[in-house]
Write a protein that holds these residues in place. Structure first.
Motif, short mmCIF file in Angstrom:
data_model
loop_
_atom_site.label_atom_id
_atom_site.label_comp_id
_atom_site.label_asym_id
_atom_site.label_seq_id
_atom_site.Cartn_x
_atom_site.Cartn_y
_atom_site.Cartn_z
N GLY A 3 0.74 -1.16 -0.14
CA GLY A 3 -0.13 0.13 -0.17
C GLY A 3 1.00 1.22 -0.06
O GLY A 3 1.59 1.41 0.75
N SER B 186 -1.05 4.38 -0.11
CA SER B 186 -1.87 5.48 0.29
C SER B 186 -1.31 5.90 1.83
O SER B 186 -0.81 5.26 2.65
N GLN C 277 -3.41 6.35 4.40
CA GLN C 277 -3.85 5.34 5.26
C GLN C 277 -3.27 3.94 5.57
O GLN C 277 -3.03 3.87 6.67
N MET C 278 -2.67 3.40 4.65
CA MET C 278 -2.00 2.18 4.89
C MET C 278 -0.41 2.54 5.47
O MET C 278 0.02 1.91 6.40
N ASP D 9 -4.19 2.15 -4.11
CA ASP D 9 -3.80 0.97 -3.51
C ASP D 9 -4.45 -0.06 -4.35
O ASP D 9 -3.99 -1.40 -4.43
N ARG E 217 -8.73 3.51 0.07
CA ARG E 217 -7.21 3.30 -0.24
C ARG E 217 -6.73 4.03 -1.68
O ARG E 217 -5.61 3.50 -1.93
#
Length: 452
Positions: A149, A151, A153-154, A324, A321
């Protein structure tokens, strides 16, 4: 920006110099005039592309020396990009070289504009393949402990694991079904001081309520009907490692009390026993439910919640995401295509469109299952929206603009022609009734690789 490295293997000094000066502004150019110097240069610099003349000393009128260089280069790196530069009379030999693994061929005298276009496309493809190999081998920062990932967020999840894993604090992982909560738990375990110890996972919702206590804490012989021998529970088995309690929100009230005592005192009793048994198992819990709401309704103990939620991380759903999703889908496609002996499989444009539009209620697990099934069902060299069983998603999308429709038709025609001619640009261009430079320009614009 760092220039891509280009190796020119040409025995004619004048041609070699002319090509160097024509390309030096765009590439880091290296030169060689025979087999030995060419292979030495290839090994030392690792060029993105090699321009190779077939007629090399000591037999410049014979293609065998150049073909030997090609063979040696491809032995070192099967994905190396080699473009043959040959005289008109060597066209059959150039085609022979392409059949042996060369990327393309150009006839002398070389049109420098055409050469520049071919090189740009070739370097672009080489860079994509390099990036993908790095992802597969974990050299890219986007791959972390079996998770892929880029992103934000990841990346936040990866940072959390790096910071929290070395501690012994309990962890609560939140996230929808299929987001990879257990993968995060395994990453925390591997990076902990107890990473060499056992990782024991139990799904609290999959075990009948009346059995869950004995599964976790074990039991003594005669503790209940059927208990014919002493048995260790998961907390005892996880000593020196990690116990992962998935779907912790389903834990019965009685078991919640015993788990709270274990978290406070790091010891427990088996069912039917009185002996205090110590265990240093680290507890990592996960749930797709709102534990705070469960504590408010009295279904989950507040004191247990605060013991479990010393540190909390949320694993984002796939729909949050961004890019991703396509990255993960392509990684799954590559892995399953190799597994099923279909290594040339790619996603068709309609598949990519459907992947981007689908809401992914089952998250990464759903994506993984859809791609795996699609690889099995695909007939040609492309996975379609139909193979992914996402045609309903595709039909719900807004209609294409005239430009999008035109590009879609052009893409289909070019891809079909390239497939029929095994990626041979000259043959495909001839069938389509356009020049080779025009075909390259269209491929560049539409994002089409030689494999179609």
């Amino acid at each position: 920006m760092t220039k891509s490295k280009l190796l020119i293997v040409e025995d004619d000094v004048d041609i070699r110099t002319q090509m160097k000066w024509a390309l030096a502004n765009e590439y880091d150019v290296h030169l060689a005039g025979d087999r030995a110097s060419a292979l030495a240069a290839f090994s030392s610099i690792g060029p993105a592309v090699t321009l190779l003349d077939l007629g090399l000393p000591p037999r410049p009128n014979d293609p065998e020396e150049g073909l030997a260089v090609l063979s040696a280069i491809l032995s070192q790196d099967p994905l190396a990009k080699v473009i043959i530069v040959s005289g008109q009379g060597d066209k059959q030999n150039a085609l022979r070289a392409v059949g042996a693994g060369a990327y393309d061929f150009l006839c002398k005298p070389v049109d420098l504009d055409e050469l520049a276009l071919v090189l740009r496309r070739c370097v672009y493809l080489a860079d994509l393949e390099k990036e993908y190999r790095e992802i597969q081998h974990g050299a890219n920062a986007e791959v972390f402990e079996d998770m892929l990932g880029a992103s934000p967020q990841m990346q936040a999840v990866f940072d959390f694991v790096r910071k929290v894993a070395p501690t012994s604090a309990p962890v609560l992982i939140l996230g929808e079904n299929g987001t990879g909560k257990e993968v995060v738990a395994q990453a925390l375990h591997r990076r902990s001081a107890q990473g060499a110890g056992p990782f024991v996972a139990i799904n609290c919702s999959a075990i009948p309520e009346h059995l869950l206590e004995s599964e976790l804490f074990g039991y003594e012989k005669g503790a209940f009907t059927g208990a014919q021998a002493q048995r260790k529970g998961h907390i005892e088995s996880a000593a020196g490692g990690t116990l992962f309690l998935d779907e912790i929100g389903e834990l019965p009230a009685l078991v919640q009390v015993k788990l709270l005592r274990f978290l406070q005192e790091k010891c427990f009793q088996r069912v039917g026993g009185r002996q205090e048994i110590p265990s240093d198992a680290r507890i990592i819990a996960a749930t797709n439910r709102n534990l705070q709401e469960l504590t408010t309704s009295g279904k989950f103990r507040e004191d247990l919640y605060f013991r479990l939620a010393v540190v909390v991380v949320r694993v984002p759903p796939l729909r949050e995401r961004g890019d991703d999703m396509v990255m993960v889908a392509k990684a799954f496609l590559h892995n399953y295509a190799v597994e099923h002996a279909k290594p040339s499989l790619t996603f068709a444009p309609d598949a990519l469109r459907a992947l981007g539009a689908h809401r992914w209620p089952g998250n990464v697990r759903e994506l993984q299952n859809r791609v795996r099934r699609a690889v099995i069902m695909a007939d040609g060299k492309r996975v379609t929206a139909r193979d992914l069983e996402l045609t309903d998603t595709l039909s719900a999308l807004p209609p294409q603009t005239l430009k999008e429709a035109r590009e879609s038709v052009e893409r289909e025609l070019i891809q079909d022609a390239l497939r029929r001619h095994n990626g041979k640009i000259t043959s495909a261009a001839l069938e389509l009734g356009i020049s080779r430079p025009t075909l390259y320009e269209l491929m560049e614009k539409l994002g089409i690789g030689r494999e179609g």
